[in-house]
Write an enzyme that holds these catalytic residues in place. Sequence first.
Site, PDB file in Angstrom:
ATOM      1  CB  SER A   1      -0.908   0.006   1.226  1.00 48.70           C
ATOM      2  OG  SER A   1      -1.622   1.219   1.293  1.00 48.70           O
TER       3      SER A   1
ATOM      4  CG  HIS B   1      -4.132  -1.212  -1.754  1.00 48.53           C
ATOM      5  ND1 HIS B   1      -5.313  -1.882  -1.998  1.00 48.53           N
ATOM      6  CD2 HIS B   1      -4.447  -0.194  -0.908  1.00 48.53           C
ATOM      7  CE1 HIS B   1      -6.291  -1.306  -1.321  1.00 48.53           C
ATOM      8  NE2 HIS B   1      -5.791  -0.268  -0.657  1.00 48.53           N
TER       9      HIS B   1
ATOM     10  CG  ASP C   1      -5.587   3.288   0.163  1.00 48.29           C
ATOM     11  OD1 ASP C   1      -6.486   2.478  -0.116  1.00 48.29           O
ATOM     12  OD2 ASP C   1      -4.680   3.059   0.982  1.00 48.29           O
TER      13      ASP C   1
ATOM     14  CG  MET D   1      -8.215   8.015   0.772  1.00 51.28           C
ATOM     15  SD  MET D   1      -7.512   8.108   2.449  1.00 51.28           S
ATOM     16  CE  MET D   1      -6.634   6.565   2.548  1.00 51.28           C
TER      17      MET D   1
ATOM     18  CG  HIS E   1      -9.425   0.925  -1.563  1.00 52.70           C
ATOM     19  ND1 HIS E   1      -8.990   0.867  -0.248  1.00 52.70           N
ATOM     20  CD2 HIS E   1     -10.782   0.826  -1.499  1.00 52.70           C
ATOM     21  CE1 HIS E   1     -10.027   0.747   0.548  1.00 52.70           C
ATOM     22  NE2 HIS E   1     -11.126   0.732  -0.183  1.00 52.70           N
TER      23      HIS E   1
ATOM     24  CG  MET F   1     -11.322   4.131   0.469  1.00 52.55           C
ATOM     25  SD  MET F   1     -10.306   3.993   1.960  1.00 52.55           S
ATOM     26  CE  MET F   1      -8.689   4.188   1.243  1.00 52.55           C
TER      27      MET F   1
ATOM     28  CG  MET G   1     -12.092  -1.191   4.292  1.00 50.30           C
ATOM     29  SD  MET G   1     -10.422  -0.943   3.629  1.00 50.30           S
ATOM     30  CE  MET G   1      -9.670   0.065   4.927  1.00 50.30           C
TER      31      MET G   1
ATOM     32  N   GLY H   1      -9.091   5.560   6.059  1.00 48.98           N
ATOM     33  CA  GLY H   1      -8.709   6.960   6.014  1.00 48.98           C
ATOM     34  C   GLY H   1      -7.248   7.195   6.318  1.00 48.98           C
ATOM     35  CG  PHE H   2      -5.820   8.833   8.815  1.00 48.19           C
ATOM     36  CD1 PHE H   2      -5.023   9.877   8.374  1.00 48.19           C
ATOM     37  CD2 PHE H   2      -7.153   9.080   9.114  1.00 48.19           C
ATOM     38  CE1 PHE H   2      -5.556  11.153   8.229  1.00 48.19           C
ATOM     39  CE2 PHE H   2      -7.702  10.350   8.975  1.00 48.19           C
ATOM     40  CZ  PHE H   2      -6.889  11.394   8.531  1.00 48.19           C
ATOM     41  N   GLY H   3      -3.289   5.315   7.653  1.00 48.01           N
ATOM     42  CA  GLY H   3      -2.494   4.113   7.846  1.00 48.01           C
ATOM     43  C   GLY H   3      -2.103   3.921   9.298  1.00 48.01           C
TER      44      GLY H   3
ATOM     45  CG  ASP I   1      -6.484  -1.731   3.114  1.00 52.23           C
ATOM     46  OD1 ASP I   1      -5.463  -1.484   3.768  1.00 52.23           O
ATOM     47  OD2 ASP I   1      -6.976  -0.934   2.285  1.00 52.23           O
TER      48      ASP I   1
ATOM     49  N   GLY J   1      -3.792  -2.591   9.341  1.00 52.71           N
ATOM     50  CA  GLY J   1      -3.171  -3.252  10.485  1.00 52.71           C
ATOM     51  C   GLY J   1      -2.571  -4.602  10.189  1.00 52.71           C
TER      52      GLY J   1
ATOM     53  N   GLY K   1       0.891  -1.686   4.433  1.00 57.78           N
ATOM     54  CA  GLY K   1       1.495  -0.387   4.214  1.00 57.78           C
ATOM     55  C   GLY K   1       2.660  -0.151   5.147  1.00 57.78           C
ATOM     56  CB  SER K   2       2.819   1.062   8.649  1.00 56.14           C
ATOM     57  OG  SER K   2       1.880   0.172   9.212  1.00 56.14           O
TER      58      SER K   2
END
Length: 225
Positions: free
Chosen positions: A8, A33, A35, A37, A66, A68, A137, A142-144, A176, A178, A198-199
């Site tokens: 991501s 991936h 996002d 937004m 994706h 959103m 989800m 909205g946030f990583g 998607d 955590g 992502g992170s």
Amino acid sequence: MRVKIAASILSADFAKLAQEIKLAESAGVDLLHIDIMDAHFVPNMTIGPPVVKCIRKETRLPLEAHLMVDKPEWFIEEMAKVGVDILTIHIESTRRPLCLIRRIRELGIKPGISLNPPTKVDKIMRLLDNIDLVLVMTVNPGFGAQRFMLETLPKITAVRRSLFSKGLSSVDIAVDGGVNVDTAPLAVKAGATMLVAGSAIYGSDNVAKAVEDLRKSVEGVWWKP
């Protein structure tokens, strides 16, 4: 079945995005991936088709966009033009999901459907015959760098059971939010076939090792009917 890993780019360093994409690609991720937004559907704003067009030039990896956004129909044509391979819309963002899914496929793109943590899985069951991807989800979008919501695991299993009963083994279930070496095995055991990270990837000092560790964490793990 080999579990797919999607990097991501929401967690990437956008000041050196081309380099970050190459890092993920060389690490062996299966797709990117992206996002999209709009600061309406979710409380954040990211990128749009012009940046996706630039990303397409930097990699041969499949791109999953994706959406959103409040008005996914505004983006479908443009996303087709800039070369995405999979286009995922949210069930919460439209009253006519099947119409949009059919239009996505008409444009030569694989359609996906996503649902937020509070949304009941029943909302998407009638669409399973028409899509290539279900994106569950596992955080509020909205946030990583959010915590994986364990309460979403039964939803993953419910979708997998329905796909199994319909003989739709080719439809991927992505998770998607955590996703890391601790939560990835839980998601795969519940029925996921794709991990959006992502992170866990870009927050590491060694992207290649982070991807390898994710793969190792799900070795020998699978959903059992």
